[in-house]
Write a protein that holds these residues in place. Structure first.
Motif, PDB file in Angstrom:
ATOM      1  N   TRP A   1      -6.400   3.066  -0.696  1.00 51.88           N
ATOM      2  CA  TRP A   1      -5.308   2.202  -1.152  1.00 51.88           C
ATOM      3  C   TRP A   1      -4.608   2.724  -2.406  1.00 51.88           C
ATOM      4  O   TRP A   1      -3.460   2.417  -2.651  1.00 51.88           O
ATOM      5  CB  TRP A   1      -5.858   0.773  -1.418  1.00 51.88           C
ATOM      6  CG  TRP A   1      -6.030  -0.016  -0.153  1.00 51.88           C
ATOM      7  CD1 TRP A   1      -5.443   0.236   1.051  1.00 51.88           C
ATOM      8  CD2 TRP A   1      -6.829  -1.182   0.041  1.00 51.88           C
ATOM      9  NE1 TRP A   1      -5.829  -0.708   1.986  1.00 51.88           N
ATOM     10  CE2 TRP A   1      -6.683  -1.592   1.382  1.00 51.88           C
ATOM     11  CE3 TRP A   1      -7.661  -1.930  -0.808  1.00 51.88           C
ATOM     12  CZ2 TRP A   1      -7.323  -2.704   1.921  1.00 51.88           C
ATOM     13  CZ3 TRP A   1      -8.299  -3.048  -0.280  1.00 51.88           C
ATOM     14  CH2 TRP A   1      -8.137  -3.434   1.065  1.00 51.88           C
ATOM     15  N   THR A   2      -5.357   3.515  -3.209  1.00 52.20           N
ATOM     16  CA  THR A   2      -4.785   3.923  -4.494  1.00 52.20           C
ATOM     17  C   THR A   2      -4.706   5.445  -4.592  1.00 52.20           C
ATOM     18  O   THR A   2      -5.732   6.132  -4.616  1.00 52.20           O
ATOM     19  CB  THR A   2      -5.651   3.374  -5.656  1.00 52.20           C
ATOM     20  OG1 THR A   2      -5.844   1.975  -5.438  1.00 52.20           O
ATOM     21  CG2 THR A   2      -4.967   3.580  -6.987  1.00 52.20           C
TER      22      THR A   2
ATOM     23  N   ASP B   1       2.831   3.687  -3.403  1.00 49.02           N
ATOM     24  CA  ASP B   1       2.459   4.873  -4.182  1.00 49.02           C
ATOM     25  C   ASP B   1       2.392   6.143  -3.330  1.00 49.02           C
ATOM     26  O   ASP B   1       1.795   7.138  -3.725  1.00 49.02           O
ATOM     27  CB  ASP B   1       1.136   4.645  -4.940  1.00 49.02           C
ATOM     28  CG  ASP B   1      -0.029   4.301  -4.014  1.00 49.02           C
ATOM     29  OD1 ASP B   1       0.197   4.206  -2.784  1.00 49.02           O
ATOM     30  OD2 ASP B   1      -1.157   4.128  -4.516  1.00 49.02           O
TER      31      ASP B   1
ATOM     32  N   ASP C   1       0.823  -1.214   0.000  1.00 57.67           N
ATOM     33  CA  ASP C   1       0.000   0.000   0.000  1.00 57.67           C
ATOM     34  C   ASP C   1       0.862   1.271   0.000  1.00 57.67           C
ATOM     35  O   ASP C   1       0.474   2.281  -0.581  1.00 57.67           O
ATOM     36  CB  ASP C   1      -0.933  -0.033   1.228  1.00 57.67           C
ATOM     37  CG  ASP C   1      -1.970   1.070   1.237  1.00 57.67           C
ATOM     38  OD1 ASP C   1      -2.078   1.785   0.217  1.00 57.67           O
ATOM     39  OD2 ASP C   1      -2.671   1.208   2.248  1.00 57.67           O
ATOM     40  N   ILE C   2       2.024   1.195   0.630  1.00 60.81           N
ATOM     41  CA  ILE C   2       2.833   2.428   0.756  1.00 60.81           C
ATOM     42  C   ILE C   2       3.645   2.724  -0.508  1.00 60.81           C
ATOM     43  O   ILE C   2       4.292   3.768  -0.601  1.00 60.81           O
ATOM     44  CB  ILE C   2       3.778   2.386   1.986  1.00 60.81           C
ATOM     45  CG1 ILE C   2       4.820   1.290   1.860  1.00 60.81           C
ATOM     46  CG2 ILE C   2       2.972   2.208   3.266  1.00 60.81           C
ATOM     47  CD1 ILE C   2       5.934   1.405   2.914  1.00 60.81           C
TER      48      ILE C   2
HETATM   49 CA   LIG Z   1      -1.399   2.749  -1.820  1.00 63.53          CA
END
Ligand SMILES: [Ca+2]
Ligand SMILES: [Ca+2]
Length: 474
Positions: A438-439, A245, A242-243
């Motif tokens: 998440w994005t 981006d 998750d990290i």
């Molecule tokens: Ca993410």
């Protein structure tokens, strides 16, 4: 979530929109705060594992703001903003050690403003930030106040309950404590408030209950741990990578905070189940805090003040339990900033009402001023939520603004969370499609318009950081 309880709105006229108006008695205020309680709670999400039946009970009495945000995700800047009505970029109070009273010697806090209108102000527990043995507490705000001991859980266990002597501080702990429930800090805080509700008050009162849990250490009496059996703990939903981006601004801001989850994962690799026990401790502590809210509500209902007391409940910020490889607060994401926030005002709010508009805890001060017809304070940064208390679907264009340390801000409207860091890097999350954030879609050209719209709400000036408090000599 739906909007309920609007029936009869057409019958209300401005003339009766004032609590206690019938007998001309000014309304009392019951001001309940929680420390570090996030949105993984049944009051905000019926599917969440953390049970908050008493906070839900309170929500049924009035308006639950389902999208409420702190002004800053740390105790001192959040509480200073709520209690003075000034956001960190106005006050310069960005960090947990900033000497807020020295920075704002003339600020009139919420309880002081009530005092000036003839109210008796009392309270217990953690209302202002708790650090350096209560040095951040504001004596001028209360006629009577029961301070927390330092540490709050004194006496602390002789050995850490989690057995992790080398991990963090003595506070970095979780487990059943104390053996006698009456010794728990929040039981003592609730007891003080209950005693006050049983008294005969000649003046209207502002009564503050500063519940300390689920702040770390995650202590709660055994029966609250029993509600969350070790072999059946619901863990947070986490996306691997998750990290990946996240922009440079996020890692710079959180650099000094990374040890907490990193070290926990190292321990977890050696002793599987440690993380789960920590999460379990948070869940047990949160339900214990909720139980104290229940005791206070029971006492109010048995008192002479139930029909003429406005109840406000908020948590100072949210909490991460491993999402985005992060623990605690100190960030600008939804999980760190989204909080439970309820106002129940007899004669004004409608029972069991949800308001989904984005609002800030900064709005508490101006809302209380309007609810109680106190003298206006145009210098405050928030705005009164009265239009939303009257009609939760009223037009509301203002998003919530959050700041963590100078130059880092988030703007949350009904759909988006936009984050701008001090180094100019950005994040954007679309809650319509991505409730877990998440994005990061800040780089997508089709979102440029949304970003430009949200950016207009960022502060144009930012006060320099107020100096830190010097540790008082003991
Ligand atoms: Ca993410
Ligand atoms: Ca806190």
């Amino acid at each position: 979530m739906g909007t309920l309880g609007l029936t009869g709105l057409g019958l209300l006229s401005p003339g009766i929109l004032q609590a206690g108006k019938e007998d001309n008695k000014p309304p009392n205020i019951l001001f309940i705060t929680l420390d570090d309680l996030n949105d993984w709670t049944s009051v905000l999400d019926p599917k969440a594992p953390i049970k908050t039946p008493n906070i839900e009970r309170l929500a049924k009495r009035g308006t639950l703001f389902t999208h409420a945000y702190c002004a800053s995700a740390a105790c001192n800047p959040s509480r200073t903003a709520i209690l003075t009505g000034l956001r960190p970029t106005t006050s310069g109070v960005y960090g947990n050690k900033a000497d807020w009273r020295k920075a704002l010697p003339d600020a009139v806090t919420i309880p002081q403003h009530f005092m000036a209108h003839g109210y008796r102000t009392e309270g217990a527990g953690k209302i202002f930030h708790h650090h350096y043995g209560g040095a951040f507490h504001d004596k001028a705000s209360f006629h009577d106040f029961l301070m927390m001991p330092d540490p709050p859980d004194a006496p602390m266990p002789k050995k850490k309950l989690n057995g992790l002597a080398k991990y963090g501080s003595p506070n970095t702990d979780w487990g059943p404590w104390p053996a006698d429930e009456a010794d728990a800090i929040d039981v003592r805080t609730a007891d003080y408030v209950i005693r006050s509700l049983r008294k005969k008050h000649d003046k209207p009162f502002f009564l503050a209950a500063g519940i300390f849990r689920p702040h770390m250490p995650f202590f709660a009496p055994q029966r609250f741990f029993d509600l969350y059996p070790s072999d059946n703990v619901t863990m947070p939903e986490i996306l691997e990578g998750d990290i990946d981006d996240l922009p440079s601004g996020a890692s710079k801001l959180l650099k000094s905070k990374k040890w907490f989850f990193k070290e926990l994962m190292e321990i977890e690799a050696e002793s599987p189940g440690t993380w789960k026990e920590a999460v379990r401790g948070y869940q047990a502590s949160a339900t214990f805090a909720d139980a104290q809210v229940g005791r206070i509500l029971d006492a109010l209902d048995k008192s002479n003040y139930a029909d003429n007391t406005i109840i406000v409940l908020w948590s100072d910020h949210g909490y991460h339990l491993g999402e985005k490889e992060h623990w605690e607060k100190f960030a600008l994401w939804e999980k760190t900033n989204h909080v439970p926030f309820i106002i129940a005002a007899p004669g004004i709010t409608h029972p069991d009402t949800h308001c989904d508009k984005p609002v800030s805890l900064l709005d508490i001060y101006p809302t209380l001023i309007e609810l109680c017809s106190l003298k206006a304070k145009p210098e405050l940064d928030g705005i009164s939520l009265m239009p939303l208390l009257r009609n939760p679907e009223a037009e509301w264009t203002r998003p919530a603004l959050m700041t963590y340390m100078r130059g880092n801000h988030a703007v949350r409207d009904e759909r988006w969370r936009y984050i701008l860091y001090a180094d100019g890097t950005e994040e954007l999350y679309d809650h319509q499609n991505d409730p877990n954030e998440w994005t990061n879609v800040a780089g997508d050209p089709k979102n440029k318009q949304a970003i430009n719209r949200l950016k207009r709400w960022l502060p144009t000036t930012e006060a320099p950081p107020a100096p830190d408090m010097k540790r008082p000599k003991t």
